[in-house]
Every structure is written in C-alpha cells, then in structure tokens.
Design an enzyme around this catalytic site. Sequence first.
Site, PDB file in Angstrom:
ATOM      1  N   ARG A  13      -0.605  -9.243  13.151  1.00 15.22           N
ATOM      2  CA  ARG A  13      -1.161  -8.192  12.277  1.00 15.22           C
ATOM      3  C   ARG A  13      -1.979  -8.821  11.148  1.00 15.22           C
ATOM      4  NH1 ARG A  13       4.296  -5.353  11.092  1.00 15.22           N
ATOM      5  NH2 ARG A  13       3.188  -4.073   9.569  1.00 15.22           N
ATOM      6  N   LYS A  30       0.825  -1.212   0.000  1.00 18.48           N
ATOM      7  CA  LYS A  30       0.000   0.000   0.000  1.00 18.48           C
ATOM      8  C   LYS A  30       0.861   1.264   0.000  1.00 18.48           C
ATOM      9  CE  LYS A  30      -2.106  -1.095   3.874  1.00 18.48           C
ATOM     10  NZ  LYS A  30      -1.596  -2.418   4.260  1.00 18.48           N
ATOM     11  N   ARG A  70      11.878  -5.645   5.390  1.00 19.84           N
ATOM     12  CA  ARG A  70      11.796  -4.221   5.717  1.00 19.84           C
ATOM     13  C   ARG A  70      12.260  -3.993   7.154  1.00 19.84           C
ATOM     14  NH1 ARG A  70       6.159  -1.057   5.129  1.00 19.84           N
ATOM     15  NH2 ARG A  70       5.604  -2.298   6.935  1.00 19.84           N
ATOM     16  N   ARG A 107      -9.712   0.568   8.289  1.00 17.28           N
ATOM     17  CA  ARG A 107      -9.287  -0.778   8.677  1.00 17.28           C
ATOM     18  C   ARG A 107     -10.376  -1.526   9.436  1.00 17.28           C
ATOM     19  NH1 ARG A 107      -3.481   0.323   8.386  1.00 17.28           N
ATOM     20  NH2 ARG A 107      -2.246  -1.557   8.646  1.00 17.28           N
ATOM     21  N   ARG A 138      11.425  -0.311  12.288  1.00 19.08           N
ATOM     22  CA  ARG A 138      10.061  -0.509  12.787  1.00 19.08           C
ATOM     23  C   ARG A 138       9.995  -1.777  13.618  1.00 19.08           C
ATOM     24  NH1 ARG A 138       5.366   0.508   8.394  1.00 19.08           N
ATOM     25  NH2 ARG A 138       4.311  -0.860   9.883  1.00 19.08           N
TER      26      ARG A 138
HETATM   27  P1  B4P Z   1       3.985  -1.829   2.275  1.00 23.11           P
HETATM   28  O1  B4P Z   1       3.057  -2.968   1.956  1.00 23.11           O
HETATM   29  O2  B4P Z   1       3.961  -0.690   1.359  1.00 23.11           O
HETATM   30  O3  B4P Z   1       3.641  -1.497   3.780  1.00 23.11           O
HETATM   31  P2  B4P Z   1       2.221  -0.985   4.242  1.00 23.11           P
HETATM   32  O4  B4P Z   1       1.174  -1.986   3.818  1.00 23.11           O
HETATM   33  O5  B4P Z   1       2.046   0.407   3.755  1.00 23.11           O
HETATM   34  O6  B4P Z   1       2.303  -0.877   5.772  1.00 23.11           O
HETATM   35  P3  B4P Z   1       1.647  -1.714   6.947  1.00 23.11           P
HETATM   36  O7  B4P Z   1       0.261  -2.201   6.618  1.00 23.11           O
HETATM   37  O8  B4P Z   1       2.647  -2.729   7.325  1.00 23.11           O
HETATM   38  O9  B4P Z   1       1.568  -0.741   8.121  1.00 23.11           O
HETATM   39  P4  B4P Z   1       0.762   0.610   8.414  1.00 23.11           P
HETATM   40  O10 B4P Z   1       1.799   1.641   8.378  1.00 23.11           O
HETATM   41  O11 B4P Z   1      -0.431   0.834   7.561  1.00 23.11           O
HETATM   42  O12 B4P Z   1       5.447  -2.359   2.268  1.00 23.11           O
HETATM   43  C1  B4P Z   1       5.863  -3.544   2.848  1.00 23.11           C
HETATM   44  C2  B4P Z   1       7.209  -3.973   2.308  1.00 23.11           C
HETATM   45  O13 B4P Z   1       7.039  -4.684   1.089  1.00 23.11           O
HETATM   46  C3  B4P Z   1       8.177  -2.837   1.977  1.00 23.11           C
HETATM   47  O14 B4P Z   1       9.442  -3.152   2.456  1.00 23.11           O
HETATM   48  C4  B4P Z   1       8.195  -2.764   0.460  1.00 23.11           C
HETATM   49  O15 B4P Z   1       9.425  -2.359  -0.067  1.00 23.11           O
HETATM   50  C5  B4P Z   1       7.904  -4.194   0.072  1.00 23.11           C
HETATM   51  N1  B4P Z   1       7.202  -4.297  -1.205  1.00 23.11           N
HETATM   52  C6  B4P Z   1       6.200  -3.496  -1.624  1.00 23.11           C
HETATM   53  N2  B4P Z   1       5.774  -3.890  -2.856  1.00 23.11           N
HETATM   54  C7  B4P Z   1       6.529  -4.982  -3.195  1.00 23.11           C
HETATM   55  C8  B4P Z   1       6.579  -5.856  -4.357  1.00 23.11           C
HETATM   56  N3  B4P Z   1       5.772  -5.683  -5.395  1.00 23.11           N
HETATM   57  N4  B4P Z   1       7.471  -6.877  -4.348  1.00 23.11           N
HETATM   58  C9  B4P Z   1       8.306  -7.058  -3.284  1.00 23.11           C
HETATM   59  N5  B4P Z   1       8.329  -6.268  -2.178  1.00 23.11           N
HETATM   60  C10 B4P Z   1       7.443  -5.233  -2.137  1.00 23.11           C
HETATM   61  O16 B4P Z   1       0.206   0.347   9.906  1.00 23.11           O
HETATM   62  C11 B4P Z   1       1.058   0.054  11.002  1.00 23.11           C
HETATM   63  C12 B4P Z   1       0.238  -0.102  12.309  1.00 23.11           C
HETATM   64  O17 B4P Z   1      -0.460   1.147  12.596  1.00 23.11           O
HETATM   65  C13 B4P Z   1      -0.897  -1.119  12.287  1.00 23.11           C
HETATM   66  O18 B4P Z   1      -0.442  -2.426  12.597  1.00 23.11           O
HETATM   67  C14 B4P Z   1      -1.847  -0.545  13.375  1.00 23.11           C
HETATM   68  O19 B4P Z   1      -1.417  -0.852  14.663  1.00 23.11           O
HETATM   69  C15 B4P Z   1      -1.740   0.944  13.182  1.00 23.11           C
HETATM   70  N6  B4P Z   1      -2.781   1.488  12.284  1.00 23.11           N
HETATM   71  C16 B4P Z   1      -2.548   2.057  11.058  1.00 23.11           C
HETATM   72  N7  B4P Z   1      -3.708   2.449  10.502  1.00 23.11           N
HETATM   73  C17 B4P Z   1      -4.694   2.109  11.386  1.00 23.11           C
HETATM   74  C18 B4P Z   1      -6.125   2.239  11.349  1.00 23.11           C
HETATM   75  N8  B4P Z   1      -6.763   2.778  10.304  1.00 23.11           N
HETATM   76  N9  B4P Z   1      -6.830   1.786  12.423  1.00 23.11           N
HETATM   77  C19 B4P Z   1      -6.224   1.257  13.477  1.00 23.11           C
HETATM   78  N10 B4P Z   1      -4.875   1.102  13.568  1.00 23.11           N
HETATM   79  C20 B4P Z   1      -4.108   1.516  12.524  1.00 23.11           C
END
Ligand code: B4P
Length: 190
Positions: free
Chosen positions: A146, A14, A128, A89, A134
């Site tokens: 998660r 995302k 990551r 979420r 993190r």
């Molecule tokens: P991403 O996949 O981009 O990470 P993310 O989903 O944005 O973040 P995540 O869901 O983990 O955490 P968030 O900050 O929203 O990247 C993951 C990895 O994959 C990276 O290293 C990237 O380089 C790699 N990658 C990406 N695309 C790739 C591909 N095509 N091939 C290979 N590798 C690839 O949330 C963190 C915490 O915040 C949650 O656990 C929760 O506690 C809280 N939170 C956030 N929003 C909330 C909400 N709305 N309600 C309640 N709690 C919330």
Amino acid sequence: MLNIVLFGPPGAGKGTQAEKLIEKYNLVHLSTGDILRAELKAETELGKEAKKFMEKGELVPDSVVIGMIVAKIDANPNAKGFIFDGFPRTTAQAEALDEVLNKKGTPISIMLALFVDDDELIKRLLLRGKDSGRADDQDQSIIENRIKVYNKDTAPVIDFYDDKNKYKAIDGVGSIDEIFFRLCEAIDSV
Ligand code: B4P
C-alpha cells in the site's frame, strides 16, 4: 463552501483527523475506504469487485471510485462542505473531482497532506490490524505494498494541487490533538 482534501499515505491519520474536522467545521465526511468497506460488507457487486484489489493493497479502478464519490456528492445537496478522505488517490481521480466541483461552482478550498515516515506508518497499521478486523492491516507485506502504491500512483496528486496553489504539507507525527491543531491553523488561513 469549505471543501477539503485530506491526503496522506495509509496510516497517516486521515480517518482519525477527518472525524474531528467534520465536527468542528460541520462538514460531510466522504471516505472512499469507508464507503468501499461498507460495500464489501453488504456483498454488493461493487464490493465484490473492490475486494479483489483491496485485499492485495492495490487501488480500486478509477472508474469504480469516481462514480461512487460523484453519487455521494449528489446525495448531499445541502452540505456546507466536504472532507474528501482517501480521495483523490490518482491524478485521474483529482481531475474528475475538479470537474464535478467546478461545475457546481464549489471548488476544492485546500489540500492538506499529512507526512509520516514509513516505520511509523507500518507500526500504526499493524497496531490497528490487531483489533480492527481489517485484513489489509494485518499483513506487513500488504501494508508495504500500500505504501509502495501510494508513492507511485498517489503522491503525484500533490503536484496537481500544488500547481493550483492549494497544497499544504502538514507534519503528521505527534499527538492526535497536536496534529489537529496544525490542520485547523491551515484551514483557518484559507
Ligand atoms: P488512519 O491513518 O486514520 O487510517 P486511514 O489513512 O484513514 O486509512 P487507510 O489509508 O489505511 O485506508 P483507506 O480506508 O483510505 O489511521 C491509521 C491508524 O493510525 C489508526 O489505528 C489510528 O488510530 C492511528 N493514528 C492516527 N493518528 C495517530 C497519531 N497521531 N499517533 C499515533 N497513531 C495514530 O483505504 C483502504 C483501501 O481502500 C486502499 O488500500 C484501497 O485499496 C481502497 N481505496 C480507498 N480509496 C480509494 C481510492 N480513492 N481509489 C482507489 N482505491 C481506494
């Protein structure tokens, strides 16, 4: 106005794809994860409260996250549109977002859900975790929690948008550019 919900389990891509989409479509990026991490870093009261949940891989309470996102929407009155990344979420968050956007006459245009298998998610997040600092990416049991929370509390949000004919599933496995192309195709067909 183009309002996109970018959806998917932790590690689905995302944040990675949102960075590319905001540039192409000139949108404001609202990532609840990023906003919460900034609050944590600044050691605000909100950040201290959120930390208790984030470090266990649990969701931060709806009341905290909804208030936070509404404030960010209001702070960008001239936006051409928003990408909501990591929000909503829960179904309660989706309902709250709908209410706010409908009041402004700018509803969600499309919900794009990235699908990636659990083994690949765990692999990406552990990778990551090696250099992101993190804590929630460094421990496999937290990552697994998660994913469990995603399946239980977050996946039902798909039905909310499907009922409104706004849901589109996207294969999230492949190169970053391949996935970006799939997302753009879906957006351009709105
Ligand atoms: P991403 O996949 O981009 O990470 P993310 O989903 O944005 O973040 P995540 O869901 O983990 O955490 P968030 O900050 O929203 O990247 C993951 C990895 O994959 C990276 O290293 C990237 O380089 C790699 N990658 C990406 N695309 C790739 C591909 N095509 N091939 C290979 N590798 C690839 O949330 C963190 C915490 O915040 C949650 O656990 C929760 O506690 C809280 N939170 C956030 N929003 C909330 C909400 N709305 N309600 C309640 N709690 C919330």
